[in-house]
Design a protein around this motif. Structure first.
Motif, PDB file in Angstrom:
ATOM      1  N   ARG A   1     -10.500 101.976 -82.264  1.00  0.00           N
ATOM      2  CA  ARG A   1      -9.071 101.775 -82.024  1.00  0.00           C
ATOM      3  C   ARG A   1      -8.807 101.508 -80.540  1.00  0.00           C
ATOM      4  N   TYR A   2      -9.478 102.254 -79.702  1.00  0.00           N
ATOM      5  CA  TYR A   2      -9.308 102.052 -78.261  1.00  0.00           C
ATOM      6  C   TYR A   2      -9.785 100.663 -77.850  1.00  0.00           C
ATOM      7  N   ARG A   3     -10.925 100.250 -78.372  1.00  0.00           N
ATOM      8  CA  ARG A   3     -11.436  98.913 -78.055  1.00  0.00           C
ATOM      9  C   ARG A   3     -10.471  97.827 -78.504  1.00  0.00           C
ATOM     10  N   ILE A   4      -9.971  97.933 -79.736  1.00  0.00           N
ATOM     11  CA  ILE A   4      -9.023  96.938 -80.249  1.00  0.00           C
ATOM     12  C   ILE A   4      -7.768  96.924 -79.388  1.00  0.00           C
ATOM     13  N   GLU A   5      -7.292  98.096 -79.024  1.00  0.00           N
ATOM     14  CA  GLU A   5      -6.115  98.208 -78.175  1.00  0.00           C
ATOM     15  C   GLU A   5      -6.321  97.459 -76.861  1.00  0.00           C
ATOM     16  N   GLN A   6      -7.440  97.667 -76.230  1.00  0.00           N
ATOM     17  CA  GLN A   6      -7.728  97.011 -74.956  1.00  0.00           C
ATOM     18  C   GLN A   6      -7.910  95.500 -75.131  1.00  0.00           C
ATOM     19  N   ILE A   7      -8.552  95.102 -76.208  1.00  0.00           N
ATOM     20  CA  ILE A   7      -8.741  93.676 -76.487  1.00  0.00           C
ATOM     21  C   ILE A   7      -7.392  92.986 -76.663  1.00  0.00           C
TER      22      ILE A   7
ATOM     23  N   ASN B   1     -17.189  91.841 -74.299  1.00  0.00           N
ATOM     24  CA  ASN B   1     -17.033  92.611 -73.068  1.00  0.00           C
ATOM     25  C   ASN B   1     -16.642  94.061 -73.353  1.00  0.00           C
ATOM     26  N   MET B   2     -15.888  94.295 -74.417  1.00  0.00           N
ATOM     27  CA  MET B   2     -15.419  95.640 -74.738  1.00  0.00           C
ATOM     28  C   MET B   2     -16.385  96.429 -75.612  1.00  0.00           C
ATOM     29  N   GLY B   3     -17.580  95.898 -75.832  1.00  0.00           N
ATOM     30  CA  GLY B   3     -18.601  96.704 -76.483  1.00  0.00           C
ATOM     31  C   GLY B   3     -18.938  96.374 -77.919  1.00  0.00           C
ATOM     32  N   PHE B   4     -18.282  95.386 -78.507  1.00  0.00           N
ATOM     33  CA  PHE B   4     -18.667  94.988 -79.855  1.00  0.00           C
ATOM     34  C   PHE B   4     -19.954  94.179 -79.762  1.00  0.00           C
ATOM     35  N   SER B   5     -20.930  94.543 -80.574  1.00  0.00           N
ATOM     36  CA  SER B   5     -22.246  93.906 -80.469  1.00  0.00           C
ATOM     37  C   SER B   5     -22.287  92.524 -81.103  1.00  0.00           C
ATOM     38  N   ASP B   6     -21.413  92.277 -82.073  1.00  0.00           N
ATOM     39  CA  ASP B   6     -21.353  90.955 -82.691  1.00  0.00           C
ATOM     40  C   ASP B   6     -19.956  90.710 -83.243  1.00  0.00           C
ATOM     41  N   MET B   7     -19.650  89.453 -83.455  1.00  0.00           N
ATOM     42  CA  MET B   7     -18.303  89.086 -83.871  1.00  0.00           C
ATOM     43  C   MET B   7     -18.000  89.491 -85.313  1.00  0.00           C
ATOM     44  N   ARG B   8     -18.994  89.517 -86.164  1.00  0.00           N
ATOM     45  CA  ARG B   8     -18.761  89.932 -87.555  1.00  0.00           C
ATOM     46  C   ARG B   8     -18.220  91.364 -87.598  1.00  0.00           C
ATOM     47  N   ASN B   9     -18.829  92.239 -86.819  1.00  0.00           N
ATOM     48  CA  ASN B   9     -18.369  93.622 -86.760  1.00  0.00           C
ATOM     49  C   ASN B   9     -16.970  93.698 -86.154  1.00  0.00           C
ATOM     50  N   PHE B  10     -16.722  92.924 -85.110  1.00  0.00           N
ATOM     51  CA  PHE B  10     -15.400  92.914 -84.491  1.00  0.00           C
ATOM     52  C   PHE B  10     -14.322  92.503 -85.490  1.00  0.00           C
ATOM     53  N   TYR B  11     -14.551  91.400 -86.210  1.00  0.00           N
ATOM     54  CA  TYR B  11     -13.548  90.938 -87.180  1.00  0.00           C
ATOM     55  C   TYR B  11     -13.302  91.972 -88.271  1.00  0.00           C
TER      56      TYR B  11
ATOM     57  N   LEU C   1      -9.031  99.032 -69.317  1.00  0.00           N
ATOM     58  CA  LEU C   1     -10.416  98.711 -69.045  1.00  0.00           C
ATOM     59  C   LEU C   1     -10.624  97.201 -69.018  1.00  0.00           C
ATOM     60  N   CYS C   2      -9.565  96.446 -69.167  1.00  0.00           N
ATOM     61  CA  CYS C   2      -9.651  94.990 -69.217  1.00  0.00           C
ATOM     62  C   CYS C   2     -10.041  94.446 -67.852  1.00  0.00           C
ATOM     63  N   LYS C   3     -11.183  93.779 -67.786  1.00  0.00           N
ATOM     64  CA  LYS C   3     -11.629  93.273 -66.479  1.00  0.00           C
ATOM     65  C   LYS C   3     -10.849  92.042 -66.035  1.00  0.00           C
ATOM     66  N   TRP C   4     -10.117  91.414 -66.938  1.00  0.00           N
ATOM     67  CA  TRP C   4      -9.360  90.223 -66.592  1.00  0.00           C
ATOM     68  C   TRP C   4      -7.945  90.541 -66.148  1.00  0.00           C
TER      69      TRP C   4
ATOM     70  N   THR D   1      -1.740  97.527 -70.752  1.00  0.00           N
ATOM     71  CA  THR D   1      -1.363  98.860 -71.228  1.00  0.00           C
ATOM     72  C   THR D   1      -1.733  98.984 -72.686  1.00  0.00           C
ATOM     73  N   GLY D   2      -1.892 100.204 -73.152  1.00  0.00           N
ATOM     74  CA  GLY D   2      -2.258 100.441 -74.550  1.00  0.00           C
ATOM     75  C   GLY D   2      -1.088 100.236 -75.492  1.00  0.00           C
ATOM     76  N   ILE D   3      -1.355  99.837 -76.746  1.00  0.00           N
ATOM     77  CA  ILE D   3      -0.263  99.601 -77.681  1.00  0.00           C
ATOM     78  C   ILE D   3      -0.458 100.255 -79.040  1.00  0.00           C
ATOM     79  N   LEU D   4      -1.641 100.712 -79.390  1.00  0.00           N
ATOM     80  CA  LEU D   4      -1.848 101.205 -80.747  1.00  0.00           C
ATOM     81  C   LEU D   4      -1.603 102.691 -80.889  1.00  0.00           C
ATOM     82  N   PHE D   5      -2.018 103.461 -79.938  1.00  0.00           N
ATOM     83  CA  PHE D   5      -1.813 104.904 -79.993  1.00  0.00           C
ATOM     84  C   PHE D   5      -2.028 105.479 -78.612  1.00  0.00           C
ATOM     85  N   CYS D   6      -1.583 106.655 -78.397  1.00  0.00           N
ATOM     86  CA  CYS D   6      -1.782 107.338 -77.135  1.00  0.00           C
ATOM     87  C   CYS D   6      -2.357 108.708 -77.457  1.00  0.00           C
ATOM     88  N   PRO D   7      -3.576 109.005 -76.992  1.00  0.00           N
ATOM     89  CA  PRO D   7      -4.184 110.295 -77.361  1.00  0.00           C
ATOM     90  C   PRO D   7      -3.452 111.481 -76.795  1.00  0.00           C
TER      91      PRO D   7
END
Length: 90
Positions: free
Chosen positions: A11-17, A35-45, A76-79, A84-90
């Motif tokens: 969730r954090y990765r998706i939020e940052q993406i 860049n955010m740690g997904f090893s392949d696009m199939r898993n990301f999708y 954590l976005c290098k670009w 800011t985060g949008i999905l949840f706030c811990p």
């Protein structure tokens, strides 16, 4: 706690993406996902669709409905350091 570490991390990765994509629309999901740690696009999708309920392409084109309002969160976005985060706030 209610959520596993892996779910929290994904969730954090998706939020940052999403923030990187919203701040810099010329970036591809592939550039940011790898860049955010997904090893392949199939898993990301797969993770993106499970969390967001839609595909990345439909999300980007606006077919998912209105976006939730942003919440303050360190990015954590290098670009774009102003993301800011949008999905949840811990």
């Amino acid at each position: 706690m209610g959520i596993s570490f892996l779910d929290y991390l994904n969730r954090y990765r998706i939020e940052q993406i999403l923030e990187c994509i919203l701040q810099t629309p010329t970036l591809s999901f592939e550039q940011v996902a790898l860049n955010m740690g997904f090893s392949d696009m199939r898993n990301f999708y797969r993770v993106f669709k499970r969390i967001m309920g839609t595909t990345p392409g439909k999300y980007r084109s606006g077919e998912h409905g209105p976006r939730p309002p942003p919440k303050t969160r360190k990015s954590l976005c290098k670009w774009s350091p102003t993301c800011t985060g949008i999905l949840f706030c811990p």
